[in-house]
Write a protein that holds these residues in place. Sequence first.
Motif, PDB file in Angstrom:
ATOM      1  N   UNK A  49      -5.419 -38.344 -93.583  1.00 36.19           N
ATOM      2  CA  UNK A  49      -5.396 -38.460 -92.084  1.00 36.19           C
ATOM      3  C   UNK A  49      -3.877 -38.998 -91.551  1.00 36.19           C
ATOM      4  N   UNK A  50      -3.340 -39.549 -92.446  1.00 35.63           N
ATOM      5  CA  UNK A  50      -1.864 -40.050 -92.054  1.00 35.63           C
ATOM      6  C   UNK A  50      -1.016 -38.850 -91.795  1.00 35.63           C
ATOM      7  N   UNK A  51      -0.956 -38.010 -92.817  1.00 34.73           N
ATOM      8  CA  UNK A  51      -0.512 -36.531 -93.118  1.00 34.73           C
ATOM      9  C   UNK A  51      -0.825 -35.738 -91.837  1.00 34.73           C
ATOM     10  N   UNK A  52      -1.847 -35.677 -91.529  1.00 32.71           N
ATOM     11  CA  UNK A  52      -2.414 -34.832 -90.544  1.00 32.71           C
ATOM     12  C   UNK A  52      -1.983 -35.325 -89.026  1.00 32.71           C
ATOM     13  N   UNK A  53      -1.668 -36.819 -88.931  1.00 29.25           N
ATOM     14  CA  UNK A  53      -0.862 -37.067 -87.513  1.00 29.25           C
ATOM     15  C   UNK A  53       0.412 -37.322 -87.903  1.00 29.25           C
ATOM     16  N   UNK A  54       1.255 -37.077 -88.678  1.00 28.71           N
ATOM     17  CA  UNK A  54       2.374 -37.380 -88.538  1.00 28.71           C
ATOM     18  C   UNK A  54       3.298 -36.532 -87.524  1.00 28.71           C
ATOM     19  N   UNK A  55       4.222 -37.233 -86.936  1.00 34.74           N
ATOM     20  CA  UNK A  55       5.068 -36.202 -86.024  1.00 34.74           C
ATOM     21  C   UNK A  55       6.043 -35.720 -86.669  1.00 34.74           C
ATOM     22  N   UNK A  56       6.529 -34.764 -86.505  1.00 34.47           N
ATOM     23  CA  UNK A  56       7.844 -33.797 -86.809  1.00 34.47           C
ATOM     24  C   UNK A  56       8.666 -33.952 -85.892  1.00 34.47           C
ATOM     25  N   UNK A  57       9.970 -34.342 -86.152  1.00 31.67           N
ATOM     26  CA  UNK A  57      11.107 -34.344 -85.187  1.00 31.67           C
ATOM     27  C   UNK A  57      11.946 -33.044 -85.794  1.00 31.67           C
ATOM     28  N   UNK A  58      12.347 -31.954 -85.055  1.00 36.34           N
ATOM     29  CA  UNK A  58      13.242 -31.065 -85.609  1.00 36.34           C
ATOM     30  C   UNK A  58      13.987 -30.689 -84.388  1.00 36.34           C
ATOM     31  N   UNK A  59      15.405 -30.510 -85.058  1.00 35.48           N
ATOM     32  CA  UNK A  59      16.600 -30.117 -84.348  1.00 35.48           C
ATOM     33  C   UNK A  59      17.253 -28.827 -84.748  1.00 35.48           C
TER      34      UNK A  59
END
Length: 119
Positions: A27-37
């Motif tokens: 569940x944690x993996x499925x809700x992790x936010x990705x910050x991309x630049x």
Amino acid sequence: MNNSNQPQDSSEELIVESTEDFEEALAKLETQKYVLRLYIAGNTIRSMRAIQMLNKICKKYLEGRYEIEIIDIYQQPEILEKDHILAVPTLIKELPPPLQKLIGDLTNVDKVVIALDIA
């Protein structure tokens, strides 16, 4: 010997000892936010292709869980040295750890998905 479920260092390693722990980790993996630049160089074909591919990949694999910042090195040249950018387009995944850097127009979707650890 420590049998707790807490990581032993600053890494994101998690010890899964039960089904409940596994489901919680999933569940944690499925809700992790990705910050991309994404660093680009103006309105070139390679830059536009990289933007298009990144948006396509994020919508398919990270719907609602990502933030993209696009930086044009022509408009912000001082950032090249600060962020150690040697070529463009360059994609940096800042979150979740570990930091990853990809250089190219992102047309190799499999490579991008593996590097972002979203497969």
